[in-house]
Enzyme design. Structure first.
Site, PDB file in Angstrom:
ATOM      1  N   LEU A 150      19.078 -34.123 -38.993  1.00 33.16           N
ATOM      2  CA  LEU A 150      20.048 -33.851 -37.847  1.00 33.16           C
ATOM      3  C   LEU A 150      18.922 -33.096 -37.006  1.00 33.16           C
ATOM      4  CD1 LEU A 150      22.646 -32.165 -37.849  1.00 33.16           C
ATOM      5  CD2 LEU A 150      21.464 -30.253 -39.078  1.00 33.16           C
ATOM      6  N   ASP A 151      18.815 -34.090 -36.188  1.00 36.53           N
ATOM      7  CA  ASP A 151      18.195 -33.966 -34.702  1.00 36.53           C
ATOM      8  C   ASP A 151      17.248 -32.583 -34.508  1.00 36.53           C
ATOM      9  OD1 ASP A 151      18.972 -35.964 -33.452  1.00 36.53           O
ATOM     10  OD2 ASP A 151      20.419 -35.890 -32.332  1.00 36.53           O
ATOM     11  N   PRO A 152      16.657 -32.125 -33.609  1.00 33.40           N
ATOM     12  CA  PRO A 152      16.239 -30.764 -33.178  1.00 33.40           C
ATOM     13  C   PRO A 152      17.249 -29.566 -32.468  1.00 33.40           C
ATOM     14  CG  PRO A 152      14.190 -32.247 -33.364  1.00 33.40           C
ATOM     15  CD  PRO A 152      16.123 -33.728 -33.339  1.00 33.40           C
TER      16      PRO A 152
END
Length: 309
Positions: free
Chosen positions: A46-48
């Site tokens: 999950l992207d930052p």
């Protein structure tokens, strides 16, 4: 003499509600340390800049990660109109601007075009490897990245809200490999507008839902091991679409030794009724505990992954 693995033999899943500006790898490391677990992993980066459901596997649960990677997912995201960026999110360099502000009716009318199996070109800023290098590393280095279209499935897409003329919030249910940023890119192009993802939240991964998630702060506030264990979900949580077969203690012993066991006709029919088309995978349980993931062949269970719980 074999080296003793550091940490505790903790096994299970944590339904982490990942916070903003936190990398998935960092989140895994912090959860592993909180539980003093010997090993840990996650089911889908999950992207930052995204928040929401990040299932984290501890101990023996890491053996079930591949099954959750294939699970369906749900997202809620907001499109900000007026600016297209290199990354298709709010952090990217501006590539184009526009005064076009599509209304909610226009957005809703276009959504059916993206439902079902579609061809989607992943964003250049993605973790896909090109000649051994991550696409986002090449893009950041200024190289032109051309990725081939991939088949993805979007089961449902709906308009959630349009708080103002500059924003619209959508929700989708999709299969693995779907890029929300690519969907927003294609929606904007289809509407003759510029747009990017201004907020992104993953609300579900398989059986893991945002309503049941725990944050890192919540885990830290629990303070001690006994309380944190309340947040630990069973290893089999990731195996929601795999049929379960209860086996005897004797058969459980054989499976843990890597030996196959013979099923009676009634068990064979029971398992076949629960198998997905093209699948042979069965979850063997004994005394309410996972014993092994098995392949059913010619009326026998052959262990492929054995669990030590």
């Amino acid at each position: 003499m074999a080296r003793r693995r550091k940490g505790q033999a903790v096994s299970g899943w944590i339904n982490l509600d990942k916070g903003y500006d936190l990398g998935s790898t960092t989140a895994v490391t912090r959860v592993r340390r909180l539980f003093d677990a010997q090993k840990a992993g996650h089911a889908g980066t999950l992207d930052p800049l995204a928040t929401g459901v990040l299932p984290i596997a501890l101990g023996e649960a890491t053996k079930t990660v591949p099954f959750l990677m294939d699970a369906d997912k749900s997202y809620r995201f907001t499109i900000a109109w007026g600016r297209t960026t290199a990354t298709y999110d709010r952090e990217g360099e501006t590539l184009a601007t526009s005064d076009v502000r599509p209304g909610p009716d226009a957005v809703a009318a276009l959504l059916p075009r993206f439902i079902g199996e579609i061809d989607q070109i992943p964003p250049a800023y993605s973790a896909i490897k090109v000649d051994g290098e991550r696409a986002y590393d090449l893009a950041r280095a200024g190289e032109t990245v051309e990725l081939a279209a991939r088949k993805v499935v979007i089961h449902a897409a709906r308009l959630a809200e349009a708080p103002d003329a500059d924003h619209v919030t959508l929700e989708i249910d999709c299969g693995k490999g779907t890029y929300v940023r690519a969907l927003v890119r294609d929606l904007a192009e289809g509407l003759g507008a510029c747009g990017h993802v201004s907020a992104l939240r993953r609300t579900r991964v398989g059986r893991f839902h945002e309503a049941d998630g725990v944050t890192l702060d919540m885990l830290e506030e629990m303070g001690y091991e006994a309380r944190r264990s309340e947040a630990l979900l069973p290893v089999e949580t990731a195996l929601d679409d795999i049929p379960v077969l209860a086996v005897t203690d004797e058969d459980a012993f054989r499976l843990k030794q890597g030996r196959s066991v013979v099923l009676v006709p009634r068990q064979v029919e029971m398992v076949r009724a629960g198998l997905k088309p093209g699948s042979r995978t069965v979850s063997a349980m004994a005394g309410g505990m996972m014993v092994a993931l098995c392949e059913m062949r010619a009326g026998r269970l052959e262990p492929s992954r054995v669990f030590h719980l």
